[in-house]
Design a protein around this motif. Structure first.
Motif, mmCIF file in Angstrom:
data_model
loop_
_atom_site.group_PDB
_atom_site.id
_atom_site.type_symbol
_atom_site.label_atom_id
_atom_site.label_comp_id
_atom_site.label_asym_id
_atom_site.label_seq_id
_atom_site.Cartn_x
_atom_site.Cartn_y
_atom_site.Cartn_z
ATOM 1 N N PRO A 107 0.800 -1.235 0.000
ATOM 2 C CA PRO A 107 0.000 0.000 0.000
ATOM 3 C C PRO A 107 0.831 1.284 0.000
ATOM 4 N N HIS A 108 1.916 1.316 0.780
ATOM 5 C CA HIS A 108 2.736 2.529 0.831
ATOM 6 C C HIS A 108 3.466 2.743 -0.498
ATOM 7 N N GLU A 109 3.940 1.664 -1.098
ATOM 8 C CA GLU A 109 4.593 1.759 -2.401
ATOM 9 C C GLU A 109 3.623 2.307 -3.446
ATOM 10 N N LEU A 110 2.401 1.786 -3.431
ATOM 11 C CA LEU A 110 1.418 2.221 -4.417
ATOM 12 C C LEU A 110 1.050 3.692 -4.224
ATOM 13 N N ALA A 111 0.848 4.099 -2.971
ATOM 14 C CA ALA A 111 0.528 5.506 -2.702
ATOM 15 C C ALA A 111 1.667 6.419 -3.142
ATOM 16 N N GLY A 112 2.898 5.970 -2.913
ATOM 17 C CA GLY A 112 4.051 6.758 -3.347
ATOM 18 C C GLY A 112 4.129 6.903 -4.855
ATOM 19 N N GLN A 130 -2.729 12.321 -4.466
ATOM 20 C CA GLN A 130 -2.394 12.229 -3.046
ATOM 21 C C GLN A 130 -3.487 11.463 -2.306
ATOM 22 N N VAL A 131 -3.115 10.285 -1.800
ATOM 23 C CA VAL A 131 -4.026 9.410 -1.072
ATOM 24 C C VAL A 131 -3.312 8.916 0.171
ATOM 25 N N ARG A 132 -4.042 8.203 1.030
ATOM 26 C CA ARG A 132 -3.429 7.675 2.244
ATOM 27 C C ARG A 132 -3.253 6.171 2.121
ATOM 28 N N SER A 133 -2.232 5.655 2.784
ATOM 29 C CA SER A 133 -1.988 4.215 2.794
ATOM 30 C C SER A 133 -1.713 3.747 4.210
ATOM 31 N N GLY A 134 -1.970 2.458 4.475
ATOM 32 C CA GLY A 134 -1.667 1.879 5.774
ATOM 33 C C GLY A 134 -2.898 1.420 6.523
ATOM 34 N N ILE A 135 -2.840 1.532 7.841
ATOM 35 C CA ILE A 135 -3.879 1.004 8.739
ATOM 36 C C ILE A 135 -4.913 2.065 9.087
ATOM 37 N N HIS A 136 -4.631 3.325 8.838
ATOM 38 C CA HIS A 136 -5.588 4.420 9.027
ATOM 39 C C HIS A 136 -6.100 4.526 10.470
ATOM 40 N N CYS A 137 -5.289 4.112 11.442
ATOM 41 C CA CYS A 137 -5.649 4.218 12.866
ATOM 42 C C CYS A 137 -6.932 3.444 13.202
ATOM 43 N N ALA A 138 -7.209 2.384 12.462
ATOM 44 C CA ALA A 138 -8.418 1.586 12.703
ATOM 45 C C ALA A 138 -8.085 0.100 12.560
ATOM 46 N N PRO A 139 -7.275 -0.449 13.482
ATOM 47 C CA PRO A 139 -6.771 -1.813 13.295
ATOM 48 C C PRO A 139 -7.850 -2.879 13.287
ATOM 49 N N ARG A 140 -8.901 -2.706 14.074
ATOM 50 C CA ARG A 140 -9.925 -3.749 14.144
ATOM 51 C C ARG A 140 -10.756 -3.811 12.866
ATOM 52 N N MET A 141 -10.953 -2.694 12.206
ATOM 53 C CA MET A 141 -11.645 -2.732 10.922
ATOM 54 C C MET A 141 -10.799 -3.462 9.887
ATOM 55 N N HIS A 142 -9.502 -3.211 9.904
ATOM 56 C CA HIS A 142 -8.639 -3.931 8.972
ATOM 57 C C HIS A 142 -8.626 -5.431 9.258
ATOM 58 N N ALA A 143 -8.693 -5.794 10.529
ATOM 59 C CA ALA A 143 -8.796 -7.215 10.856
ATOM 60 C C ALA A 143 -10.096 -7.797 10.299
ATOM 61 N N GLU A 173 -2.892 -7.876 8.443
ATOM 62 C CA GLU A 173 -1.579 -8.510 8.308
ATOM 63 C C GLU A 173 -0.922 -8.198 6.963
ATOM 64 N N LEU A 174 -1.635 -7.497 6.098
ATOM 65 C CA LEU A 174 -1.115 -7.175 4.764
ATOM 66 C C LEU A 174 -0.611 -5.736 4.668
ATOM 67 N N GLY A 175 -0.614 -5.032 5.794
ATOM 68 C CA GLY A 175 -0.158 -3.646 5.783
ATOM 69 C C GLY A 175 -1.242 -2.643 5.491
ATOM 70 N N GLY A 176 -2.516 -3.105 5.515
ATOM 71 C CA GLY A 176 -3.627 -2.180 5.331
ATOM 72 C C GLY A 176 -4.026 -2.019 3.874
ATOM 73 N N THR A 177 -4.491 -0.822 3.538
ATOM 74 C CA THR A 177 -5.029 -0.532 2.212
ATOM 75 C C THR A 177 -4.535 0.822 1.732
ATOM 76 N N VAL A 178 -4.837 1.101 0.468
ATOM 77 C CA VAL A 178 -4.747 2.460 -0.053
ATOM 78 C C VAL A 178 -6.156 3.049 0.039
ATOM 79 N N ARG A 179 -6.259 4.279 0.507
ATOM 80 C CA ARG A 179 -7.562 4.900 0.733
ATOM 81 C C ARG A 179 -7.694 6.177 -0.084
ATOM 82 N N ILE A 180 -8.756 6.227 -0.875
ATOM 83 C CA ILE A 180 -9.154 7.441 -1.584
ATOM 84 C C ILE A 180 -10.320 8.056 -0.825
ATOM 85 N N SER A 181 -10.257 9.343 -0.543
ATOM 86 C CA SER A 181 -11.380 9.991 0.145
ATOM 87 C C SER A 181 -11.669 11.331 -0.514
#
Length: 391
Positions: free
Chosen positions: A326-331, A340-353, A359-367
Motif C-alpha cells: 500500500p505505501h509503495e502504491l501511494a508513493g 495524493q491518497v493515504r496508505s496503511g492502517i488508518h488508525c483503525a486496526p480492528r476494521m482492517h482485521a 496482516e497485509l499492511g492495510g489498504t490504499v484509501r481514496i477519500s
C-alpha cells in the motif's frame, strides 16, 4: 519536467482545499481582532465573543442540536471523544464499542480498561464493515454505561444504522449513554442528533466541516452533562470569584483560551456548507462514489473493500492492488501522477482485521471532498489501470 497537477484525495484525513471564506476569516481574526473571547467588555473583545458564538450556533444548527450551549468546542475530534469517554466512565463500568471504531475511541477505552478496570466489549463487523447486529445486542448488559459507535468508517466508508443501534441500546441497556463518532459524516450528509436520539456526538472541525485544524466539537444532550466530568479545568472568564469550575455550559468543559481564529474559520466553513446544503453536497459525493467504484471494479488485480452500494457509504474507498505494498502504491500515485491518497492502517486496526487487511499492511484509501470532480476520480482510475499493467 513539468510539475504535476495536485489531485488531493485525502479528505478523510483533513479537507483541502477549504472555501476561500475560511482562509479570509482566519486571516481577518489574526490580523484585525486577535483578542481573547470571554475575557473583557471592550468592543473588539465583544466581537471575539460573537465570533465564537456564531461558530457554536452554526454547528449546532447543522447538527440539529436542541441548544447551542450544549455544543462544546474542543481542539480536534480525538479531544472531543476523550472528553465523552473519559468523562462518562468510572472504575468498574462496562462499555461497548465496535470493530469499526478509530483509535480515538479504542485507545481511551484500552487505557481505562488497563488503568481503572473498565470492562470493554468490542463488537465485530462483517466483511463489508457493518456492525453485526446480533453481536451488538448480545454485548449490551443492564449495567452498560457507555456505547461508542462509529457512524462512517474511515477505512471502508461504511455507514452504520445509528437509529437502529440506539433503539437496541435503549431497550437493553437503558442507563447507557450512546456516543456517536461522526468524524467522517458530519458535513457530508444531512444529520440530526435529535432524530438519532443520541446522548453524545463528536467530530473534528477540519474534515467535513471545512474548518481549520485545531478545532473539534462535542454535542452533549441536555441533562447528560450531569454525567460527564470535565477533563480540563481552569479560567473561563465566568464566575471568576470561585475556584471551582463553573457548572454552566459550555464553560464547564471549555477552560482557557479558545482557538478563536480557528473557530472563525469553522464558522465560515459551516456557513459555506449551509449555503450549499448538506443534501446537495451528499448528492455530489454519491456521484463521485459511484463513478469511483465503477472505475476501479474492472482493474485487474484490484480488490475493493466496503459496501457495493454507494448509499451505504461516504466518500471513502479502500483498495489493494495485487503485487503492490500500500505505501509503495501511494508513493507511485504521487510521484508519477500527482495523486495524493493515504496508505496503511488508518488508525483503525480492528476494521482492517475485519476485512482481512491487517496482516497485509492495510489498504490504499481514496477519500473525496466537495471540491473534487468526476475528472479527478476518472484520472485516479486511469492511473491505477496503468499501474496494474506495469511489469
Amino acid at each position: 519536467m513539468a510539475e504535476l497537477k495536485r489531485v488531493y484525495l485525502d479528505n478523510a484525513a483533513t479537507s483541502w482545499p477549504k472555501p476561500e471564506s475560511v482562509y479570509r476569516a482566519v486571516d481577518e481574526y489574526q490580523r484585525h481582532l486577535g483578542c481573547s473571547p470571554g475575557r473583557s467588555v471592550y468592543r473588539d473583545a465583544s466581537r471575539a465573543d460573537q465570533t465564537v458564538a456564531d461558530a457554536r450556533h452554526r454547528v449546532a444548527r447543522l447538527w440539529d442540536a436542541e441548544d447551542p450551549q450544549h455544543l462544546i468546542f474542543t481542539f480536534n475530534g480525538s479531544d472531543a471523544l476523550n472528553l465523552a469517554i473519559r468523562g462518562a466512565l468510572r472504575p468498574g463500568d462496562h462499555a461497548v464499542t465496535t470493530a469499526a471504531d478509530h483509535n480515538s475511541v479504542l485507545r481511551p477505552l484500552r487505557f481505562l480498561e488497563d488503568a481503572q478496570g473498565v470492562r470493554v466489549t468490542r463488537v465485530p463487523c462483517d466483511a463489508a464493515g457493518h456492525v453485526r447486529i446480533d453481536a451488538f445486542a448480545q454485548a449490551l448488559l443492564p449495567k452498560t454505561r457507555l456505547v461508542a459507535v462509529n457512524h462512517a468508517s474511515n477505512v471502508t466508508g461504511t455507514l452504520q444504522d445509528v437509529p437502529r443501534l440506539v433503539e437496541i441500546v435503549r431497550r437493553q441497556a437503558p442507563d447507557a449513554l450512546f456516543l456517536v463518532d461522526a468524524a467522517q459524516s458530519l458535513g457530508h450528509l444531512p444529520l440530526s442528533v435529535r432524530e438519532w436520539g443520541v446522548d453524545l456526538a463528536a467530530a473534528p472541525g477540519h474534515k467535513g466541516l471545512l474548518g481549520p485544524m485545531g478545532t473539534g466539537v462535542l454535542y452533549i444532550r441536555p441533562g447528560v452533562e450531569e454525567r460527564i466530568a470535565p477533563l480540563r479545568l481552569g479560567g473561563t472568564g465566568s464566575q471568576s470569584d470561585e475556584d471551582r469550575q463553573p457548572a454552566i455550559l459550555p464553560d464547564k468543559y471549555e477552560p482557557g483560551n479558545h482557538n478563536a481564529s480557528g473557530l472563525a474559520g469553522l464558522a465560515a466553513g459551516t456557513a459555506w456548507l449551509e449555503e450549499r446544503t448538506p443534501a446537495a453536497l451528499r448528492s455530489h459525493e454519491l456521484t463521485l462514489i459511484a463513478a469511483l467504484l465503477e472505475g476501479l471494479r474492472g482493474i485487474p488485480g484490484l480488490t475493493l473493500y466496503g459496501p457495493d452500494d454507494p448509499l451505504e457509504r461516504v466518500g471513502v474507498v479502500s483498495f489493494r492492488l495485487e503485487s503492490f505494498d500500500p505505501h509503495e502504491l501511494a508513493g507511485l500515485l504521487d510521484l508519477r501522477f500527482g495523486i495524493q491518497v493515504r496508505s496503511g492502517i488508518h488508525c483503525a486496526p480492528r476494521m482492517h482485521a475485519a476485512i482481512g487487511t491487517l496482516e497485509l499492511g492495510g489498504t490504499v484509501r481514496i477519500s473525496t471532498g466537495p471540491f473534487n470532480t468526476l475528472e479527478d476520480v476518472e484520472y485516479v482510475a486511469a492511473a491505477l489501470r496503468e499501474l496494474s499493467r506495469a511489469p
